[in-house]
Design an enzyme around this catalytic site. Structure first.
Site, PDB file in Angstrom:
ATOM      1  N   TYR A  55       0.829  -1.210   0.000  1.00 18.70           N
ATOM      2  CA  TYR A  55       0.000   0.000   0.000  1.00 18.70           C
ATOM      3  C   TYR A  55       0.864   1.261   0.000  1.00 18.70           C
ATOM      4  O   TYR A  55       1.835   1.382   0.747  1.00 18.70           O
ATOM      5  CB  TYR A  55      -0.921   0.039   1.224  1.00 18.70           C
ATOM      6  CG  TYR A  55      -1.718   1.326   1.284  1.00 18.70           C
ATOM      7  CD1 TYR A  55      -2.784   1.526   0.417  1.00 18.70           C
ATOM      8  CD2 TYR A  55      -1.356   2.353   2.151  1.00 18.70           C
ATOM      9  CE1 TYR A  55      -3.489   2.715   0.432  1.00 18.70           C
ATOM     10  CE2 TYR A  55      -2.050   3.541   2.173  1.00 18.70           C
ATOM     11  CZ  TYR A  55      -3.111   3.722   1.308  1.00 18.70           C
ATOM     12  OH  TYR A  55      -3.799   4.894   1.309  1.00 18.70           O
ATOM     13  N   HIS A  85      -5.275  15.331  -4.491  1.00 19.43           N
ATOM     14  CA  HIS A  85      -5.607  15.579  -3.093  1.00 19.43           C
ATOM     15  C   HIS A  85      -5.517  17.062  -2.719  1.00 19.43           C
ATOM     16  O   HIS A  85      -5.854  17.431  -1.590  1.00 19.43           O
ATOM     17  CB  HIS A  85      -4.691  14.766  -2.186  1.00 19.43           C
ATOM     18  CG  HIS A  85      -5.016  13.302  -2.163  1.00 19.43           C
ATOM     19  ND1 HIS A  85      -5.137  12.539  -3.298  1.00 19.43           N
ATOM     20  CD2 HIS A  85      -5.246  12.447  -1.132  1.00 19.43           C
ATOM     21  CE1 HIS A  85      -5.427  11.297  -2.977  1.00 19.43           C
ATOM     22  NE2 HIS A  85      -5.500  11.215  -1.666  1.00 19.43           N
ATOM     23  N   ASN A 197       0.475  12.355   3.978  1.00 17.03           N
ATOM     24  CA  ASN A 197       0.015  11.650   5.171  1.00 17.03           C
ATOM     25  C   ASN A 197       0.485  12.361   6.432  1.00 17.03           C
ATOM     26  O   ASN A 197       1.525  13.017   6.440  1.00 17.03           O
ATOM     27  CB  ASN A 197       0.545  10.217   5.185  1.00 17.03           C
ATOM     28  CG  ASN A 197      -0.520   9.208   4.809  1.00 17.03           C
ATOM     29  OD1 ASN A 197      -1.690   9.538   4.665  1.00 17.03           O
ATOM     30  ND2 ASN A 197      -0.109   7.960   4.648  1.00 17.03           N
ATOM     31  N   ARG A 284     -12.219  35.593  44.130  1.00 15.52           N
ATOM     32  CA  ARG A 284     -11.817  34.664  45.181  1.00 15.52           C
ATOM     33  C   ARG A 284     -11.386  33.309  44.632  1.00 15.52           C
ATOM     34  O   ARG A 284     -10.603  32.586  45.252  1.00 15.52           O
ATOM     35  CB  ARG A 284     -12.983  34.502  46.175  1.00 15.52           C
ATOM     36  CG  ARG A 284     -12.676  33.640  47.362  1.00 15.52           C
ATOM     37  CD  ARG A 284     -13.618  33.872  48.545  1.00 15.52           C
ATOM     38  NE  ARG A 284     -14.971  34.166  48.190  1.00 15.52           N
ATOM     39  CZ  ARG A 284     -16.017  33.359  48.438  1.00 15.52           C
ATOM     40  NH1 ARG A 284     -15.815  32.180  48.986  1.00 15.52           N
ATOM     41  NH2 ARG A 284     -17.241  33.732  48.134  1.00 15.52           N
TER      42      ARG A 284
END
Length: 516
Positions: A55, A85, A197, A284
């Site tokens: 891959y 992309h 990535n 406070r």
């Protein structure tokens, strides 16, 4: 100018990151990092031509993971991966963010686990050192499978495409690449995926806003100390013994800061101080609220830095073990959740600040209504609190966690995403709002201190007040307060943040790292 050296295995802290993006410094890949990158790249080259499907090297991407790339097209598919992309939307990210993206990407490459080629790594080093900043649209990442869209835009100039910012001008890369000596990169069989990535975009935005929030949190203690004196508050709520046994160490840090910043003032002895010493919670409970904010900033900081110091990519290649492993080091959940936590912390800091502003304008504790000596014809600082309220309300809406959302992508291959892009951009807006809310409190507190009869400010605060008045004069008659707020914000950012507060904290003997 100094060399900032990137070595494998060394942990980078916030100060190292800020030094790495300083344009006055030079980033250098250590020889051992370059060698690790070279060895891994060479091994990946050999894996790419084998029959076995791997891959991201000789396959398609995402849901196309099982499609074998035609032999000989391994480099071309990497180029087309970047092109397809690059789907970013909106305005370009600030240059500071882009520089941080380049740096964090190099920190991921340094391990040699990504399979990226040395030529790509060196190209990123050149861009960072030569002030060549890709235009990276801010929107379009879901924060998992990597920040695919923004990182693709970061990579486009390596192909002679996209736009870059040089010397403040946006130019088409193709028009200036030769002039700048940028040079196009011939991509190797993992280069496109290694570039796109990972979580480097959301990490970059998160760490920039983290740095801002740390500075504002320190300044908030000082501003609160001015308000505390102007409102004639007691000094018991930040007594050292009261906080000594607290499980939250940051409460003691805040309490010690308040003690230092108020030491030498006479606010507790004024007639306007209440005998019960029970001040409103917004005063406070400063140690409890500011301390909780510091505690959660520290936790989120560690989470973000852990992500930055990991190898955020997939797959990873371990040459010595001859292992190519696939997993999820491209999911931004840690950064998304940390950014959401920072957003909540910043919102609470703004919320309690706005309440102190309201109290100072309430006409109580010897202060005139809306801090004007001539009410009726003048409204004083009345509407500045409205602005603070609006900003706090917006921050509360934005503080809803983005990381609890997920819209599946890529034909359900990526069926759970972090939505880290939403989380970090919301964080930026919240921090912007906080900065303005604190500026409004500072403006209000200084006006209240000027109008408080008999008040002698502590030496630490008096110096701040005097410096502030050289930028923003005391309000006598109504004027355009937007100008005062902006001038106060600038004073807060450039005068209070960082050196002044750090010096005063050190003088008090307080270690800001105590709660880390």
């Amino acid at each position: 100018m100094a060399n900032v050296v990137i070595r494998p295995g060394e942990r980078w802290e916030l100060e190292h990151l800020m030094a790495g993006i300083d344009p006055g410094n030079t980033v250098v890949l250590a020889d051992e990092a370059t060698e690790a990158i070279r060895r891994s790249s060479k091994w990946v080259d050999s894996l790419a031509v084998r029959p076995a499907l791997l891959y991201g090297v000789n396959s398609g991407f995402g849901a196309l993971a099982n499609v074998r790339v035609r032999p000989g097209d391994e480099a071309e598919v990497q180029r087309r991966h970047i092109l397809s992309h690059a789907c970013g939307i909106g305005l370009g990210a600030p240059v500071e963010v882009v520089r941080m993206m380049l740096l964090i990407k190099l920190l991921t490459f340094r391990s040699g686990y990504t399979g990226v080629s040395p030529e790509v790594a060196e190209s990123l080093v050149r861009m960072l050192n030569n002030g060549i900043h890709p235009v990276v649209p801010e929107r379009g990442t879901v924060g998992a499978s990597g920040d695919l869209a923004p990182l693709s835009h970061l990579a486009l100039p390596l192909l002679g495409l996209g736009q870059i910012t040089v010397d403040g001008q946006v130019r088409d890369t193709g028009d200036v690449e030769e002039q700048l000596g940028l040079g196009r990169v011939e991509l190797g069989p993992k280069d496109g995926l290694a570039l796109t990535n990972g979580t480097q975009y959301i990490s970059a935005v998160a760490v920039i806003e983290l740095r801002r929030l740390l500075e504002l949190a320190r300044s908030a203690d000082l501003i609160a100390a001015i308000s505390t004196q102007a409102f004639s508050c007691a000094d018991r709520f930040f007594h050292e013994r009261y906080h000594r046994d607290s499980g939250n160490r940051w409460r003691a840090v805040v309490a010690n800061n308040l003690s230092h910043y108020t030491h030498g003032g006479n606010h507790t002895a004024l007639d306007s101080a209440v005998p019960s010493m029970q001040d409103p919670y917004s005063f406070r409970c400063i140690p409890q609220v500011h301390g909780a904010v510091r505690e959660h900033i520290a936790y989120a900081q560690n989470s973000i830095l852990n992500e930055i110091n990991t190898t955020a990519d997939n797959p990873l290649f371990f040459v010595d073990d001859e292992l190519a492993l696939l997993g999820g080091n491209l999911h931004g959940e840690s950064v998304a959740m940390a950014a959401d936590m920072l957003g909540i912390a910043a919102t609470e800091l703004a919320s309690i600040s706005e309440r102190r502003t309201y109290q100072l304008l309430s006409g109580r504790r010897g202060l005139p209504d809306f801090l004007t000596e001539d009410p009726g014809v003048n409204s004083g600082l009345m509407i500045s609190q409205y602005s603070a309220a609006a900003l706090v309300s917006e921050a509360k809406t934005l503080a809803h966690p983005g990381s609890v959302d997920s819209i599946p992508t890529c034909q359900l291959q990526e069926d759970h995403v972090s939505m880290g892009g939403t989380s970090v951009l919301k964080l930026r807006q919240i921090v912007d709002n906080l900065e303005n809310v604190l500026a409004i409190e500072l403006m209000t507190a200084c006006q209240a201190a000027d109008l408080k009869a008999g008040l002698v400010l502590s030496p630490a605060v008096r110096g701040v007040q005097e410096r502030y008045r050289t930028r923003v004069p005391r309000l006598k008659d109504d004027r355009v307060l937007a100008d005062d707020i902006e001038q106060t914000r600038q004073f807060l950012r450039y005068d209070l943040a960082g050196d002044l507060v750090a010096e005063q904290t050190a003088a008090a003997g307080v270690r800001e790292e105590a709660g880390r």
